[in-house]
Every structure is written in structure tokens, then in C-alpha cells.
Design a protein around this motif. Structure first.
Motif, PDB file in Angstrom:
ATOM      1  N   ALA A 139       0.869  -1.176   0.000  1.00  0.00           N
ATOM      2  CA  ALA A 139       0.000   0.000   0.000  1.00  0.00           C
ATOM      3  C   ALA A 139       0.906   1.225   0.000  1.00  0.00           C
ATOM      4  CB  ALA A 139      -0.913   0.000   1.223  1.00  0.00           C
ATOM      5  N   LEU A 140       0.522   2.222  -0.751  1.00  0.00           N
ATOM      6  CA  LEU A 140       1.300   3.452  -0.878  1.00  0.00           C
ATOM      7  C   LEU A 140       0.577   4.562  -0.136  1.00  0.00           C
ATOM      8  CD1 LEU A 140       3.682   4.933  -2.196  1.00  0.00           C
ATOM      9  CD2 LEU A 140       2.296   5.182  -4.263  1.00  0.00           C
ATOM     10  N   SER A 141       1.280   5.218   0.781  1.00  0.00           N
ATOM     11  CA  SER A 141       0.683   6.252   1.610  1.00  0.00           C
ATOM     12  C   SER A 141       1.379   7.586   1.340  1.00  0.00           C
ATOM     13  CB  SER A 141       0.806   5.867   3.089  1.00  0.00           C
ATOM     14  OG  SER A 141       0.174   6.812   3.913  1.00  0.00           O
ATOM     15  N   LEU A 142       0.638   8.526   0.740  1.00  0.00           N
ATOM     16  CA  LEU A 142       1.154   9.851   0.417  1.00  0.00           C
ATOM     17  C   LEU A 142       0.308  10.877   1.159  1.00  0.00           C
ATOM     18  CD1 LEU A 142       1.421   9.389  -3.480  1.00  0.00           C
ATOM     19  CD2 LEU A 142       3.145   8.804  -1.751  1.00  0.00           C
ATOM     20  N   ASN A 143       0.873  11.450   2.206  1.00  0.00           N
ATOM     21  CA  ASN A 143       0.141  12.398   3.036  1.00  0.00           C
ATOM     22  C   ASN A 143       0.878  13.724   3.085  1.00  0.00           C
ATOM     23  OD1 ASN A 143      -2.190  10.858   4.474  1.00  0.00           O
ATOM     24  ND2 ASN A 143      -0.435   9.472   4.582  1.00  0.00           N
ATOM     25  N   ALA A 144       0.150  14.813   2.912  1.00  0.00           N
ATOM     26  CA  ALA A 144       0.755  16.143   2.889  1.00  0.00           C
ATOM     27  C   ALA A 144       1.559  16.389   4.160  1.00  0.00           C
ATOM     28  CB  ALA A 144      -0.328  17.212   2.735  1.00  0.00           C
ATOM     29  N   ASN A 145       2.775  16.902   3.967  1.00  0.00           N
ATOM     30  CA  ASN A 145       3.689  17.266   5.053  1.00  0.00           C
ATOM     31  C   ASN A 145       4.165  16.075   5.872  1.00  0.00           C
ATOM     32  OD1 ASN A 145       3.572  20.168   4.541  1.00  0.00           O
ATOM     33  ND2 ASN A 145       1.456  19.999   5.264  1.00  0.00           N
ATOM     34  N   GLN A 146       4.132  14.882   5.243  1.00  0.00           N
ATOM     35  CA  GLN A 146       4.659  13.672   5.852  1.00  0.00           C
ATOM     36  C   GLN A 146       5.650  13.011   4.877  1.00  0.00           C
ATOM     37  OE1 GLN A 146       3.842  12.662   9.030  1.00  0.00           O
ATOM     38  NE2 GLN A 146       2.580  14.506   9.180  1.00  0.00           N
ATOM     39  N   ILE A 147       6.403  12.036   5.389  1.00  0.00           N
ATOM     40  CA  ILE A 147       7.282  11.262   4.523  1.00  0.00           C
ATOM     41  C   ILE A 147       6.432  10.245   3.756  1.00  0.00           C
ATOM     42  CG2 ILE A 147       9.210   9.632   4.439  1.00  0.00           C
ATOM     43  CD1 ILE A 147      10.211  10.871   7.065  1.00  0.00           C
ATOM     44  N   PRO A 148       6.450  10.267   2.439  1.00  0.00           N
ATOM     45  CA  PRO A 148       5.661   9.287   1.673  1.00  0.00           C
ATOM     46  C   PRO A 148       6.307   7.910   1.768  1.00  0.00           C
ATOM     47  CG  PRO A 148       6.972  10.628   0.186  1.00  0.00           C
ATOM     48  CD  PRO A 148       7.185  11.196   1.556  1.00  0.00           C
ATOM     49  N   VAL A 149       5.490   6.855   1.868  1.00  0.00           N
ATOM     50  CA  VAL A 149       6.038   5.517   2.106  1.00  0.00           C
ATOM     51  C   VAL A 149       5.247   4.432   1.390  1.00  0.00           C
ATOM     52  CG1 VAL A 149       6.990   6.108   4.370  1.00  0.00           C
ATOM     53  CG2 VAL A 149       4.649   5.214   4.218  1.00  0.00           C
ATOM     54  N   TYR A 150       5.950   3.332   1.133  1.00  0.00           N
ATOM     55  CA  TYR A 150       5.340   2.056   0.787  1.00  0.00           C
ATOM     56  C   TYR A 150       5.207   1.236   2.066  1.00  0.00           C
ATOM     57  CZ  TYR A 150       6.811   2.558  -4.200  1.00  0.00           C
ATOM     58  OH  TYR A 150       7.006   2.957  -5.493  1.00  0.00           O
ATOM     59  N   ASN A 151       4.087   0.554   2.228  1.00  0.00           N
ATOM     60  CA  ASN A 151       3.916  -0.419   3.301  1.00  0.00           C
ATOM     61  C   ASN A 151       3.794  -1.802   2.663  1.00  0.00           C
ATOM     62  OD1 ASN A 151       3.754   1.371   5.677  1.00  0.00           O
ATOM     63  ND2 ASN A 151       1.930   2.150   4.647  1.00  0.00           N
ATOM     64  N   PHE A 152       4.835  -2.610   2.817  1.00  0.00           N
ATOM     65  CA  PHE A 152       4.898  -3.920   2.185  1.00  0.00           C
ATOM     66  C   PHE A 152       4.391  -5.011   3.127  1.00  0.00           C
ATOM     67  CE2 PHE A 152       8.028  -1.713  -0.441  1.00  0.00           C
ATOM     68  CZ  PHE A 152       7.785  -2.233  -1.703  1.00  0.00           C
ATOM     69  N   THR A 153       3.705  -5.996   2.553  1.00  0.00           N
ATOM     70  CA  THR A 153       3.336  -7.219   3.249  1.00  0.00           C
ATOM     71  C   THR A 153       3.800  -8.381   2.375  1.00  0.00           C
ATOM     72  OG1 THR A 153       1.384  -6.205   4.267  1.00  0.00           O
ATOM     73  CG2 THR A 153       1.457  -8.605   4.195  1.00  0.00           C
ATOM     74  N   MET A 154       4.757  -9.161   2.888  1.00  0.00           N
ATOM     75  CA  MET A 154       5.346 -10.246   2.108  1.00  0.00           C
ATOM     76  C   MET A 154       5.109 -11.578   2.810  1.00  0.00           C
ATOM     77  SD  MET A 154       6.634  -8.342  -0.288  1.00  0.00           S
ATOM     78  CE  MET A 154       7.574  -9.547  -1.229  1.00  0.00           C
TER      79      MET A 154
END
Length: 314
Positions: A139-154
Motif C-alpha cells: 500500500a502506498l501512503s502519500l500524506n501532505a507534510n509527511q514522509i511518503p512511504v510504501y507499506n509492504f506485506t510479504m
């Protein structure tokens, strides 16, 4: 001897053949992550449910033992245009193809066959968990004024953990992330509208990942479907600018483009084609007294297939 929770690492390398240990190393395959969690032996526990002349639990049997791992990776490039980010093998193991144009770009696009797999080594202060045949979703989380990140589940095959010295790590091909804001995120287009004030994007690739272990069959983690969705939160525009209510009622499809980063080697362009987003039911919310519009979407590939989400690193 006590183990330190902070002394941990993760290595990942693409396998040449499914389930074959690709032997990642700390010097070549270390990935910078946060929020690392591992379920080192995830199984179905089967009770025998015996009928007996006394009370108490029945003996249990263990089936389908595998390993699941979750972690967060910063949404950034390698630092050099045309060089894949160190976490590229993870994107491929989530069902993406990788196309490299030297000194120019690296493109990741979903595929429907021939999925790659990775071997993951997780070190927990001298205890190594080896996970082979790993595939997953993100899941890709892009939030204003935050560090954008991928959240991986493997998810991968279980291998008995071992006492192994922690690897010496060399981190490379992962540039420092840039805050998701008006300065660093240089372009945002949604349903062809380029003036919307964007607060957040939550994009879920939606892979259906299953672990199968049958008689006369190898143990394997399979990606059997993909159902990507994305939710956008924007400042509510006037209807003359963008009438998302009318678009939703009419079943109108739309496009997406987000360009994040302004420095070569650390620019990521996320796109979906002109008919890639199917709009759900818009709803209102509030942020700091401002009316916001929540726009849930289903990401649909075009007739060409495998293009509902594309990531281009330049």
C-alpha cells in the motif's frame, strides 16, 4: 544473552528460480526500512477433536507453515536516473515488471504472469530468519507534510532460523525521501483537473496472495488476483471547477498523475490511464475547519491490460 530490539536488518534479492535461496548480502542487498515486523512461523493449527472419557483439549497438528513480514520503505528513488532503487526486487515480487533505460528511467508496471520472487534475510541481533519464495503486496501512503512511504506485506516459505552473525550493512541506491508537499510534489492531476488541493492519497495494490502446499506439488506463494484501489482527500472544489458528484453518478472514468520530487534520480511519477480510475461515492470530511472531499476509486486497467498503475523513476 539479551537480544536488542533495535539491532535488526532486512536483505532482499531476486531469486533465479522460485524458492531457491539467492543468498542476499549486507553489502549488496540491504534495504532501509522502518516498522519491521515478522511472524516467523505462521501456521494453521488443527485440533484433532478427539472424543474421550474426560475433559480437556485435544492434541494439535500444524499445517501450512509459512512466514509473513511487514515493513515500511520510504518512497524515494535511487539517487541516479536510470538506476533501480534498492527495493526494486520487492516491487517485482509484488507483481511488477522492471524496465530500465540507462541513465534515464526505471519503470515499474503490473504484470499478470511470470511473477518474480525474492529471498529475504531478516536479522534480529544475531538470529537469522531466512524467507524464500517471498511474494506480496503493498500500500502506498502519500500524506501532505509527511514522509511518503510504501507499506509492504510479504509472505514466503519457512526455513528454520539460525544463530548467524549480524551482517555488515551497506546502504545504497535509496535517496533521502522528500516530504510530500507543494514544493517537492510538483504536479497532481486527477480526472484531468490540475488545480485540486491534495491532502492525501492511500493506494492499495490489492494483490490476493495465497500460500499453497499440496501433495505432489511444491510449496509456493502465489499472486492470484489484483484489485487496486485508491482514495484521495482533496479540498472540496466548487462545482464549476470539478463536479465529482456528477462524475460519480454518471459512472465517468478518469486519469491520475502525481509527480513527486524535483531532483534527477529522485523523481517518481505515478500514473493511471485516462480510463484508469472508476469513481465511487464522494463523501465530505473536515480538516482544520476546511471542507474536504473524499474520493474513493477503483483502479481499472485499460483494454491493453496491466497499466492501472505505473511508477516511473527518473
Amino acid at each position: 544473552m539479551a537480544k536488542l530490539a533495535r539491532v535488526r536488518s532486512i536483505l532482499a534479492k531476486t531469486e533465479s528460480s522460485y524458492g531457491s535461496d539467492s543468498t542476499p548480502t549486507g553489502s549488496a542487498n540491504a534495504i532501509q526500512v522502518s516498522a519491521l515486523e515478522i511472524n516467523p512461523a505462521e501456521s494453521e493449527i488443527l485440533s484433532r477433536d478427539l472424543i474421550r472419557s474426560y475433559l480437556g483439549n485435544s492434541p494439535q497438528l500444524i499445517a501450512n507453515t509459512r512466514v509473513s513480514v511487514t515493513f515500511t520503505v520510504e518512497y524515494s528513488g535511487s539517487g541516479a536516473a536510470g538506476t533501480a532503487p534498492k527495493y526494486g526486487p520487492l516491487l517485482e515480487a509484488c507483481g511488477f515488471s522492471e524496465t530500465v533505460v540507462g541513465n534515464t528511467s526505471v519503470t515499474y508496471a503490473p504484470r499478470s504472469t511470470q511473477f518474480e520472487s525474492v529471498t529475504i534475510y531478516i536479522d534480529s541481533d544475531g538470529i537469522r530468519h531466512k524467507v524464500t519464495g517471498a511474494r506480496g503486496s503493498f500500500a502506498l501512503s502519500l500524506n501532505a507534510n509527511q514522509i511518503p512511504v510504501y507499506n509492504f506485506t510479504m509472505t514466503g516459505q519457512y526455513n528454520a532460523p539460525t544463530d548467524t552473525a549480524s551482517p555488515t550493512l551497506t546502504f545504497s541506491d535509496q535517496a533521502d525521501p522528500e516530504i510530500f508537499n507543494d514544493t517537492n510534489t510538483t504536479s497532481f492531476t486527477l480526472f484531468s483537473e490540475t488545480t485540486l488541493a491534495l491532502q492525501s492519497v492511500e493506494l492499495d495494490l490489492g494483490n490476493e496472495v495465497v500460500y499453497r502446499e499440496l501433495v505432489n506439488s511444491s510449496k509456493e506463494v502465489l499472486i492470484v488476483d489484483r484489485a487496486a484501489t485508491a482514495n484521495f482527500v482533496v479540498e472540496c472544489p466548487t462545482l464549476s471547477v470539478a463536479d465529482f458528484f456528477a462524475l460519480a453518478v454518471a459512472g465517468t472514468s478518469g486519469n491520475l498523475s502525481i509527480v513527486h520530487g524535483a531532483t534527477a534520480g529522485n523523481i517518481i511519477t505515478l500514473t493511471s490511464p485516462a480510463t484508469g480510475l472508476s469513481l465511487g461515492n464522494p463523501t465530505y470530511s473536515e480538516d482544520q475547519g476546511i471542507v474536504m472531499l473524499n474520493l474513493p476509486t477503483t483502479m481499472v486497467p485499460s483494454s491493453s491490460g496491466n497499466d492501472e498503475i505505473t511508477l516511473v523513476y527518473t
